[in-house]
Design an enzyme around this catalytic site. Structure first.
Site, PDB file in Angstrom:
ATOM      1  N   GLU A  60       0.821  -1.202   0.000  1.00 15.86           N
ATOM      2  CA  GLU A  60       0.000   0.000   0.000  1.00 15.86           C
ATOM      3  C   GLU A  60       0.860   1.259   0.000  1.00 15.86           C
ATOM      4  O   GLU A  60       0.526   2.248  -0.653  1.00 15.86           O
ATOM      5  CB  GLU A  60      -0.964  -0.011   1.186  1.00 15.86           C
ATOM      6  CG  GLU A  60      -2.087  -1.022   1.056  1.00 15.86           C
ATOM      7  CD  GLU A  60      -2.948  -0.792  -0.167  1.00 15.86           C
ATOM      8  OE1 GLU A  60      -3.061   0.367  -0.624  1.00 15.86           O
ATOM      9  OE2 GLU A  60      -3.517  -1.762  -0.688  1.00 15.86           O
ATOM     10  N   TYR A 143      -6.785   6.286   4.182  1.00 20.07           N
ATOM     11  CA  TYR A 143      -6.852   5.255   3.148  1.00 20.07           C
ATOM     12  C   TYR A 143      -6.044   4.021   3.540  1.00 20.07           C
ATOM     13  O   TYR A 143      -6.530   2.884   3.468  1.00 20.07           O
ATOM     14  CB  TYR A 143      -6.353   5.785   1.795  1.00 20.07           C
ATOM     15  CG  TYR A 143      -6.067   4.644   0.862  1.00 20.07           C
ATOM     16  CD1 TYR A 143      -7.109   3.996   0.210  1.00 20.07           C
ATOM     17  CD2 TYR A 143      -4.773   4.143   0.709  1.00 20.07           C
ATOM     18  CE1 TYR A 143      -6.874   2.888  -0.594  1.00 20.07           C
ATOM     19  CE2 TYR A 143      -4.530   3.039  -0.092  1.00 20.07           C
ATOM     20  CZ  TYR A 143      -5.575   2.419  -0.745  1.00 20.07           C
ATOM     21  OH  TYR A 143      -5.343   1.315  -1.520  1.00 20.07           O
ATOM     22  N   ASP A 161      -9.533   4.557  -2.953  1.00 24.46           N
ATOM     23  CA  ASP A 161      -8.410   5.064  -3.724  1.00 24.46           C
ATOM     24  C   ASP A 161      -8.943   5.701  -5.009  1.00 24.46           C
ATOM     25  O   ASP A 161     -10.156   5.774  -5.234  1.00 24.46           O
ATOM     26  CB  ASP A 161      -7.381   3.964  -4.008  1.00 24.46           C
ATOM     27  CG  ASP A 161      -7.764   3.081  -5.192  1.00 24.46           C
ATOM     28  OD1 ASP A 161      -8.974   2.954  -5.499  1.00 24.46           O
ATOM     29  OD2 ASP A 161      -6.853   2.499  -5.812  1.00 24.46           O
ATOM     30  N   CYS A 216     -12.474   0.191 -15.803  1.00 28.86           N
ATOM     31  CA  CYS A 216     -13.014   1.550 -15.718  1.00 28.86           C
ATOM     32  C   CYS A 216     -11.867   2.537 -15.494  1.00 28.86           C
ATOM     33  O   CYS A 216     -11.815   3.253 -14.504  1.00 28.86           O
ATOM     34  CB  CYS A 216     -14.039   1.626 -14.580  1.00 28.86           C
ATOM     35  SG  CYS A 216     -15.029   3.130 -14.592  1.00 28.86           S
ATOM     36  N   CYS A 223     -15.939  -0.453 -21.594  1.00 29.57           N
ATOM     37  CA  CYS A 223     -17.258  -0.746 -21.029  1.00 29.57           C
ATOM     38  C   CYS A 223     -17.779  -2.116 -21.454  1.00 29.57           C
ATOM     39  O   CYS A 223     -18.583  -2.724 -20.730  1.00 29.57           O
ATOM     40  CB  CYS A 223     -18.246   0.340 -21.434  1.00 29.57           C
ATOM     41  SG  CYS A 223     -17.816   1.985 -20.788  1.00 29.57           S
ATOM     42  N   CYS A 226     -17.107  -4.495 -18.784  1.00 23.40           N
ATOM     43  CA  CYS A 226     -17.508  -4.113 -17.437  1.00 23.40           C
ATOM     44  C   CYS A 226     -18.728  -4.909 -16.974  1.00 23.40           C
ATOM     45  O   CYS A 226     -19.740  -4.960 -17.682  1.00 23.40           O
ATOM     46  CB  CYS A 226     -17.825  -2.623 -17.384  1.00 23.40           C
ATOM     47  SG  CYS A 226     -18.312  -2.060 -15.728  1.00 23.40           S
ATOM     48  N   CYS A 232     -24.551   1.363 -15.256  1.00 25.80           N
ATOM     49  CA  CYS A 232     -23.671   2.522 -15.054  1.00 25.80           C
ATOM     50  C   CYS A 232     -24.379   3.820 -15.456  1.00 25.80           C
ATOM     51  O   CYS A 232     -24.745   4.025 -16.615  1.00 25.80           O
ATOM     52  CB  CYS A 232     -22.392   2.349 -15.863  1.00 25.80           C
ATOM     53  SG  CYS A 232     -21.286   3.776 -15.782  1.00 25.80           S
TER      54      CYS A 232
END
Length: 315
Positions: A60, A143, A161, A216, A223, A226, A232
């Site tokens: 991270e 975060y 994020d 995305c 798309c 997706c 969406c």
């Protein structure tokens, strides 16, 4: 598992857009995104069980503003050298800066070293599972604490994020990009979308992040791949162009960041104090060079010594 995806509305485009935004609730999004993640998640070392909480924490820190491809080799070397927080804490902070290499934003290395020292001193060398204890570690923000608690310990936290924020902005709010800085409204939305079950919530956090990273994306989104394209709000509205504040671009060439990187490169390669003359050779413009060096000293990344010598920090 959560409820299956609902079909999109079949009325007018405007009605369809409004309906999609309403239907794109957490219960409608969880199952398709998590199922997609089950099939398409990248095999990354920090996702493997043997990585443990320390491996998740290291990843991270390294992944902030840095692509996975650049992080992977440094991550592997880091964990081989410092498999536990106590191993890193026993070293001088300058060794963390040296091992950071060219990942960029090297203050992250100092913060990770500071967190390792605190984990060793306060928690017996084990990364704490309690969110408040994670948040209390030096260098750990909202975060990172949520990410470690979720990804390492399977807890229920909103992990926001850039990738997740973009997915939520498009799928639920119907806009191309989220705001430049995380807002209270985004945090509230993320909490609203969290599954109730801890295990499912942790999986959702990882899955929504991966969807933003692979499908995305900020540019050239795909798309057709997706799993929630039918719901969406942004796609159903015709993908309206971003009309908010200009997106911040990242420049590097000729900036103080570039000069700082060149100066640090000399110090990383040296295992003895470096004279000023050696640093002067890395950049032609003396005022900018001096400003960059002063900034490194102020940030604790470089220690000045008597006689015009410099080194990575020992304390």
């Amino acid at each position: 598992m959560t409820a299956p995806t609902k079909p999109p509305h079949s009325s007018s485009p405007a009605r369809e857009h409004v309906g999609a935004a309403a239907d794109a609730s957490g219960a409608d999004l969880h199952a398709p995104v998590i199922h997609w993640f089950d099939d398409h998640a990248r095999d990354l070392p920090w996702r493997r069980p043997e990585a443990g909480a320390w491996g998740v924490m290291v990843s991270e820190f390294m992944l902030q503003q840095t692509p996975v491809s650049r992080v992977l080799p440094v991550y592997e070397q880091w964990l081989a050298r410092w498999p536990r927080p106590a191993d890193l804490a026993a070293e001088a902070p300058g060794e963390a800066v040296r091992a950071w290499g060219r990942l960029g934003y090297p203050r992250r290395a100092l913060r990770l070293h500071g967190a390792a020292v605190a984990i060793t001193e306060r928690h017996g060398g084990d990364v704490p599972s309690d969110h408040a204890q994670l948040l209390a570690l030096p260098g750990i923000g909202e975060y990172t604490a949520a990410a470690v608690a979720s990804f390492a310990y399977g807890q229920r936290h909103a992990v926001l994020d850039t990738n997740v924020r973009r997915v939520f902005a498009r799928a639920v709010r119907g806009v191309q990009y989220p705001p430049n800085a995380t807002t209270a409204a985004e945090r509230k939305l993320a909490r609203t979308l969290l599954p109730d079950d801890e295990r499912t919530a942790a999986r959702w956090a990882a899955a929504s992040m991966e969807l933003g990273a692979l499908v995305c994306t900020a540019r050239n989104e795909t798309c057709v791949r997706c799993p929630i394209a039918a719901q969406c709000a942004w796609r159903l509205a015709g993908k309206p162009e971003h009309d908010g504040p200009p997106r911040r671009g990242q420049t590097y060439a000729g900036t103080d960041r570039q000069v700082r990187g060149k100066l640090l490169a000399v110090l990383r390669e040296a295992h003895a104090p470096v004279p000023q003359a050696a640093l002067d050779r890395v950049w032609h413009e003396p005022v900018q060079r001096a400003r960059a060096l002063d900034g490194l000293v102020a940030d604790g990344l470089v220690e000045p010594l008597e006689g015009g010598l410099y080194r990575l920090p020992l304390t």
